[in-house]
Scaffold this active site. Structure first.
Site, mmCIF file in Angstrom:
data_model
loop_
_atom_site.group_PDB
_atom_site.id
_atom_site.type_symbol
_atom_site.label_atom_id
_atom_site.label_comp_id
_atom_site.label_asym_id
_atom_site.label_seq_id
_atom_site.Cartn_x
_atom_site.Cartn_y
_atom_site.Cartn_z
ATOM 1 N N ASP A 1 0.804 -1.222 0.000
ATOM 2 C CA ASP A 1 0.000 0.000 0.000
ATOM 3 C C ASP A 1 0.837 1.272 0.000
ATOM 4 O OD1 ASP A 1 -2.376 -1.460 -0.020
ATOM 5 O OD2 ASP A 1 -2.460 -1.561 2.168
ATOM 6 N N GLU A 2 2.042 1.201 -0.552
ATOM 7 C CA GLU A 2 2.909 2.373 -0.583
ATOM 8 C C GLU A 2 3.275 2.793 -2.004
ATOM 9 O OE1 GLU A 2 3.727 4.166 1.977
ATOM 10 O OE2 GLU A 2 2.898 2.843 3.518
#
Length: 294
Positions: free
Chosen positions: A226-227
């Site tokens: 999720d980065e």
């Protein structure tokens, strides 16, 4: 006459726009839309040009002639035929709102893609997918068979020659190896705008904390969970009078819209990865024309 697209990124120098426009004019092309951005922090220039070959010259010939200019200016460039649809694989688990939304937009022409398969670790949406005459692939994923499951997924990707993978609420983590093999080709919808509410039931967490804004983030998938570089985001106001279930319902609509916009931007070559960020140019007239129905 069809509209074609040229995308360029290169070290920033004076005269890039003039060089590109002059070349296209010399090839009998007229520019219908152009967007550019000069990132002064990285010294990188980005440009997307839509053009029409008024003399009917083949795109391959125009692209070949541009090679010398690309080398001279140290450009990363690509020519795209706007009539060629990108091959896409959709992946889903138990929540089908994003899948349903994509299928609807695809069916009415708002997302001009070639869906070459739908992959799921459950059977919940098998009938839905088959009713659209699309291939459905069930790949069971457990903690013990992740390597075998991902090998099966990669075989499907290679066999279908998929160019883009869309995680439409697919709730399994992809391996670092797959992320490295497909950089900038896997889009995920993260069901939270606020990083503080990761993991299970983010909307319930948000409700418990009394937040006033919820939302969603569409991003490219990288090895860092999720980065990845963000493509699109949306927030919507909520109040104390709404329940956690209300948050979930509202959030699903936001997720669907955000993911659809991210896919639209990607398939029309409007997104440039710029380190940990993205440059996203606005939708051009040619992309709307391509999506028009009736």
């Amino acid at each position: 006459m069809t509209t074609d697209i040229l995308t360029v990124s290169c070290p920033s120098k004076r005269g890039i726009v003039a060089t590109i426009s002059s070349y296209l004019a010399s090839q009998g092309c007229s520019i219908s839309d152009s967007s550019q951005f000069d990132d002064v922090e990285t010294g990188t220039f980005f440009m997307r040009v839509s053009f029409i070959s008024e003399e009917g010259k083949p795109l391959s010939e125009i692209a070949e002639g541009f090679t010398r200019i690309g080398a001279e200016w140290n450009m990363n460039f690509e020519f795209h035929d706007s009539t060629t649809r990108m091959k896409v694989i959709l992946m889903v688990s138990r929540f089908g709102h994003c899948l349903n939304d994509i299928l609807y937009r695809w069916k009415i022409g708002m997302l001009p893609i070639d869906i070459v398969g739908v992959v799921s670790n459950h059977f919940n949406y098998q009938h839905l997918v088959l009713s659209h005459n699309l291939p459905f692939h069930h790949i069971k994923v457990t903690k013990d068979n992740k390597a075998e499951a991902e090998a099966e997924l990669m075989a499907i990707i290679e066999r279908t020659q998929a160019e883009l993978i869309v995680l439409a609420r697919y709730m399994q983590v992809l391996s670092d190896e797959l992320c490295r093999r497909m950089p900038g080709r896997v889009i995920n919808i993260h069901h939270s705008f606020l990083p503080g509410f990761k993991g299970a039931k983010p909307y319930h967490q948000a409700h418990k904390r009394g937040v006033k804004l919820i939302g969603a983030t569409a991003h490219y998938v990288t090895a860092e969970l999720d980065e990845g570089p963000i493509i699109d985001q949306e927030t919507i106001a909520v109040t104390h009078a709404q329940s956690a279930d209300d948050y979930v319902s509202i959030g699903r609509d936001v997720e669907s819209r955000t993911l659809a916009r991210a896919i639209h931007a990607h398939i029309h070559h409007r997104v440039f990865v710029n380190g940990d960020r993205t440059i996203v140019f606005p939708a051009s007239p040619d992309s709307y024309a391509a999506d028009r129905v009736g």
